[in-house]
Motif scaffolding. Structure first.
Motif, short mmCIF file in Angstrom:
data_model
loop_
_atom_site.label_atom_id
_atom_site.label_comp_id
_atom_site.label_asym_id
_atom_site.label_seq_id
_atom_site.Cartn_x
_atom_site.Cartn_y
_atom_site.Cartn_z
N LEU A 85 31.01 -10.23 -19.69
CA LEU A 85 30.24 -9.01 -19.91
C LEU A 85 30.68 -7.96 -18.90
O LEU A 85 30.64 -8.19 -17.69
N VAL A 86 31.12 -6.81 -19.41
CA VAL A 86 31.47 -5.67 -18.57
C VAL A 86 30.36 -4.66 -18.78
O VAL A 86 30.13 -4.20 -19.92
N HIS A 87 29.60 -4.37 -17.72
CA HIS A 87 28.50 -3.43 -17.87
C HIS A 87 28.27 -2.65 -16.59
O HIS A 87 28.79 -2.99 -15.54
N LYS A 88 27.50 -1.58 -16.72
CA LYS A 88 27.31 -0.63 -15.63
C LYS A 88 25.82 -0.42 -15.38
O LYS A 88 25.03 -0.36 -16.31
N GLY A 89 25.48 -0.33 -14.11
CA GLY A 89 24.09 -0.06 -13.76
C GLY A 89 23.98 0.41 -12.33
O GLY A 89 24.86 0.16 -11.50
N ASP A 90 22.91 1.09 -12.04
CA ASP A 90 22.67 1.61 -10.70
C ASP A 90 22.48 0.44 -9.73
O ASP A 90 21.61 -0.40 -9.92
N GLY A 91 23.35 0.37 -8.73
CA GLY A 91 23.25 -0.69 -7.73
C GLY A 91 23.88 -2.00 -8.15
O GLY A 91 23.69 -3.02 -7.49
N TYR A 92 24.65 -2.03 -9.24
CA TYR A 92 25.24 -3.28 -9.71
C TYR A 92 26.39 -3.77 -8.84
O TYR A 92 26.60 -4.95 -8.71
N GLY A 93 27.18 -2.86 -8.29
CA GLY A 93 28.35 -3.26 -7.53
C GLY A 93 28.40 -2.60 -6.17
O GLY A 93 27.46 -1.92 -5.76
N ILE A 94 29.50 -2.81 -5.47
CA ILE A 94 29.68 -2.24 -4.14
C ILE A 94 30.53 -0.98 -4.23
O ILE A 94 30.05 0.11 -3.99
N SER A 95 31.79 -1.12 -4.61
CA SER A 95 32.67 0.05 -4.71
C SER A 95 32.66 0.63 -6.12
O SER A 95 33.19 1.70 -6.35
N SER A 96 32.09 -0.07 -7.07
CA SER A 96 32.00 0.40 -8.44
C SER A 96 30.70 -0.12 -9.05
O SER A 96 30.30 -1.25 -8.79
N GLN A 97 30.06 0.72 -9.85
CA GLN A 97 28.82 0.32 -10.52
C GLN A 97 29.10 -0.36 -11.86
O GLN A 97 28.18 -0.80 -12.53
N THR A 98 30.38 -0.44 -12.25
CA THR A 98 30.78 -1.20 -13.44
C THR A 98 31.26 -2.56 -12.96
O THR A 98 32.14 -2.64 -12.12
N VAL A 99 30.65 -3.61 -13.48
CA VAL A 99 30.93 -4.96 -13.00
C VAL A 99 31.28 -5.89 -14.16
O VAL A 99 31.01 -5.59 -15.33
N VAL A 100 31.88 -7.02 -13.81
CA VAL A 100 32.27 -8.04 -14.80
C VAL A 100 31.57 -9.34 -14.41
O VAL A 100 31.68 -9.79 -13.27
N VAL A 101 30.85 -9.92 -15.37
CA VAL A 101 30.15 -11.18 -15.10
C VAL A 101 30.40 -12.14 -16.26
O VAL A 101 30.67 -11.72 -17.39
N ASP A 102 30.32 -13.41 -16.00
CA ASP A 102 30.54 -14.43 -17.01
C ASP A 102 29.44 -14.32 -18.07
O ASP A 102 28.25 -14.39 -17.76
N ALA A 103 29.84 -14.17 -19.32
CA ALA A 103 28.88 -13.95 -20.41
C ALA A 103 28.01 -15.17 -20.70
O ALA A 103 26.98 -15.04 -21.35
N ARG A 104 28.38 -16.34 -20.19
CA ARG A 104 27.55 -17.52 -20.49
C ARG A 104 26.17 -17.43 -19.84
O ARG A 104 25.27 -18.18 -20.17
#
Length: 152
Positions: A85-104
Motif C-alpha cells: 500500500l502506497v498512501h499519504k497522510g499527515d505525519g505518516y513519514g519522516i522525510s516524506s508523507q507518502t509511505v509504503v507498507v505491506d498490504a497484508r
C-alpha cells in the motif's frame, strides 16, 4: 533522475514506516516488518508494479465513508505477487508523507474504486514520487496523491 541523497532519505523514511507502524485499523497495533536491510528497501523501491488498485477506507474513528470523507491509497501488486500500500497522510513519514507498507496488514475496511494494469511500466518509486513529500489537507492530500499515482 533521483539524486542519491533523495533516494537515501526516501529509503530511510520507508524503513521507519516499515519498521514500526500504527495505521489503518485504529487499534494502535505495531507491526514488525521484514524489510530492515537497505538492500531490501532498495529492491522494493525499484520493483516494477504490474497492477495498481486505488482504494478507500473510512477515516479513523468513523464507520462510514462518503466521497472525500475517507482515506485513499494505492495497493500495488509486484511481479512476485506481493502487494504494497502506497498512501499519504499527515505525519505518516519522516522525510516524506507518502509511505509504503505491506498490504497484508490492511484492514478489511479498504474498498477498491479503480484498477489499472501497468504491466511493469512503473516502479514503486514512481508511485512514491507521484504521492509527493508534503501533505496539505486542501491541495495535496491522500486523494490527490492516489489520483496522481494512477495516471499513466
Amino acid at each position: 533522475m533521483i539524486s542519491r541523497t533523495t533516494l537515501n532519505l526516501v529509503l530511510l523514511a520507508m524503513l521507519a514506516v516499515l519498521a514500526e507502524s500504527s495505521w489503518g485499523n485504529g487499534k494502535g497495533n505495531s507491526y514488525n516488518y521484514d524489510l530492515s536491510k537497505m538492500s531490501d528497501l532498495r529492491k522494493l523501491y525499484n520493483s516494477k508494479v504490474f497492477k495498481a488498485e486505488r482504494m478507500t477506507r473510512p477515516l479513523e474513528g468513523l464507520s462510514f465513508q462518503h466521497g472525500i470523507i475517507s482515506h485513499s491509497g494505492v495497493r500495488a501488486t509486484l511481479e512476485d505477487g506481493t502487494k504494497w500500500l502506497v498512501h499519504k497522510g499527515d505525519g505518516y513519514g519522516i522525510s516524506s508523507q507518502t509511505v509504503v507498507v505491506d498490504a497484508r496488514h490492511m484492514s478489511t475496511n479498504w474498498k477498491i474504486v479503480e484498477t489499472k494494469n501497468f504491466g511493469g511500466s512503473k516502479t514503486v518509486s514512481d508511485f512514491v514520487k507521484a504521492g509527493g513529500t508534503d501533505y496539505k489537507l486542501i491541495f495535496d492530500n491522500c486523494h490527490d496523491a492516489s489520483g496522481r499515482m494512477m495516471k499513466d
